[in-house]
Design a protein around this motif. Structure first.
Motif, PDB file in Angstrom:
ATOM      1  N   SER A 112       0.955  -1.049  -0.006  1.00 13.05           N
ATOM      2  CA  SER A 112      -0.131   0.011   0.138  1.00 13.05           C
ATOM      3  C   SER A 112       0.919   1.127  -0.198  1.00 13.05           C
ATOM      4  CB  SER A 112      -0.884  -0.127   1.122  1.00 13.05           C
ATOM      5  OG  SER A 112      -1.759   1.019   1.347  1.00 13.05           O
ATOM      6  N   HIS A 117      -3.092   6.679   4.136  1.00 12.25           N
ATOM      7  CA  HIS A 117      -3.127   6.415   5.729  1.00 12.25           C
ATOM      8  C   HIS A 117      -4.711   5.871   5.971  1.00 12.25           C
ATOM      9  CE1 HIS A 117       0.456   8.678   6.235  1.00 12.25           C
ATOM     10  NE2 HIS A 117       0.108   9.681   5.544  1.00 12.25           N
ATOM     11  N   HIS A 120      -4.479   2.421   5.506  1.00 12.19           N
ATOM     12  CA  HIS A 120      -3.800   1.587   6.547  1.00 12.19           C
ATOM     13  C   HIS A 120      -4.869   1.232   7.593  1.00 12.19           C
ATOM     14  CE1 HIS A 120      -0.214   3.699   4.286  1.00 12.19           C
ATOM     15  NE2 HIS A 120      -0.664   2.623   3.517  1.00 12.19           N
ATOM     16  N   TYR A 123      -6.842  -1.539   6.794  1.00 18.15           N
ATOM     17  CA  TYR A 123      -6.164  -2.970   6.779  1.00 18.15           C
ATOM     18  C   TYR A 123      -5.781  -3.363   8.372  1.00 18.15           C
ATOM     19  CZ  TYR A 123      -5.431  -1.775   1.896  1.00 18.15           C
ATOM     20  OH  TYR A 123      -5.650  -1.790   0.523  1.00 18.15           O
ATOM     21  N   GLU A 124      -5.517  -2.335   9.187  1.00 21.99           N
ATOM     22  CA  GLU A 124      -5.147  -2.816  10.398  1.00 21.99           C
ATOM     23  C   GLU A 124      -6.370  -3.233  11.397  1.00 21.99           C
ATOM     24  OE1 GLU A 124      -2.863   0.735  11.595  1.00 21.99           O
ATOM     25  OE2 GLU A 124      -1.135   0.136  10.755  1.00 21.99           O
ATOM     26  N   ALA A 130       1.507  -4.327   9.382  1.00 24.31           N
ATOM     27  CA  ALA A 130       2.870  -3.508   8.407  1.00 24.31           C
ATOM     28  C   ALA A 130       4.004  -4.497   8.801  1.00 24.31           C
ATOM     29  CB  ALA A 130       2.913  -2.173   8.941  1.00 24.31           C
TER      30      ALA A 130
END
Length: 141
Positions: A112, A117, A120, A123-124, A130
């Motif tokens: 990514s 941001h 991200h 995804y988290e 990460a």
């Protein structure tokens, strides 16, 4: 949500408008040809439609390497800006995880852009960590 794999040229072309939000350099007249070329190497293009057409798309492929073993890799994952936060991205991510697990993939990976941001955070929230940095440079020059 009904998730389909784009197989016809018409289905592929219908995904272009949403994919262009993630990949603005793409041109509509070349999109289907590029997807077809990638499909020859195992690329799949999944999509979800809403009342006004395609609302989310994901391009992915499976592979194997020494670092990850058998894996599923997401090349592209995008929901149309007008339909974000409605669960479409999560549904595609779960679909791809299941697709990979059914085919013996042990891990899911994606890259990514560092500027993404909001992606991200998504995804988290969905349990992705990460795990590395991706480096790139031109092959000429």
């Amino acid at each position: 949500m009904d998730i389909k794999l784009a197989e016809s040229d018409r289905e592929i072309d219908a995904c272009f408008v949403v994919m262009k939000e993630l990949r603005p350099h793409l041109q509509g007249d070349d999109f289907c040809r590029r997807v077809r070329a990638q499909q020859a190497d195992g690329y799949k293009l999944a999509y979800i439609t809403g009342k006004d057409g395609v609302v989310a798309v994901a391009g992915f492929r499976s592979g194997a390497n020494l670092a990850w073993g058998n894996y599923i890799y997401i090349d592209d994952l995008v929901t149309a800006a007008s339909t974000r936060s409605k669960g479409y991205g999560k549904a595609l991510l779960e679909y791809i995880k299941s697709y990979g697990a059914e085919r013996g993939c042990e891990q899911l990976h994606l890259d990514s852009g560092v500027q993404r941001h909001a992606a991200h955070r998504f995804y988290e929230r969905e349990g992705l960590l990460a795990a590395s940095l991706h480096f790139a440079c031109p092959t000429r020059g």
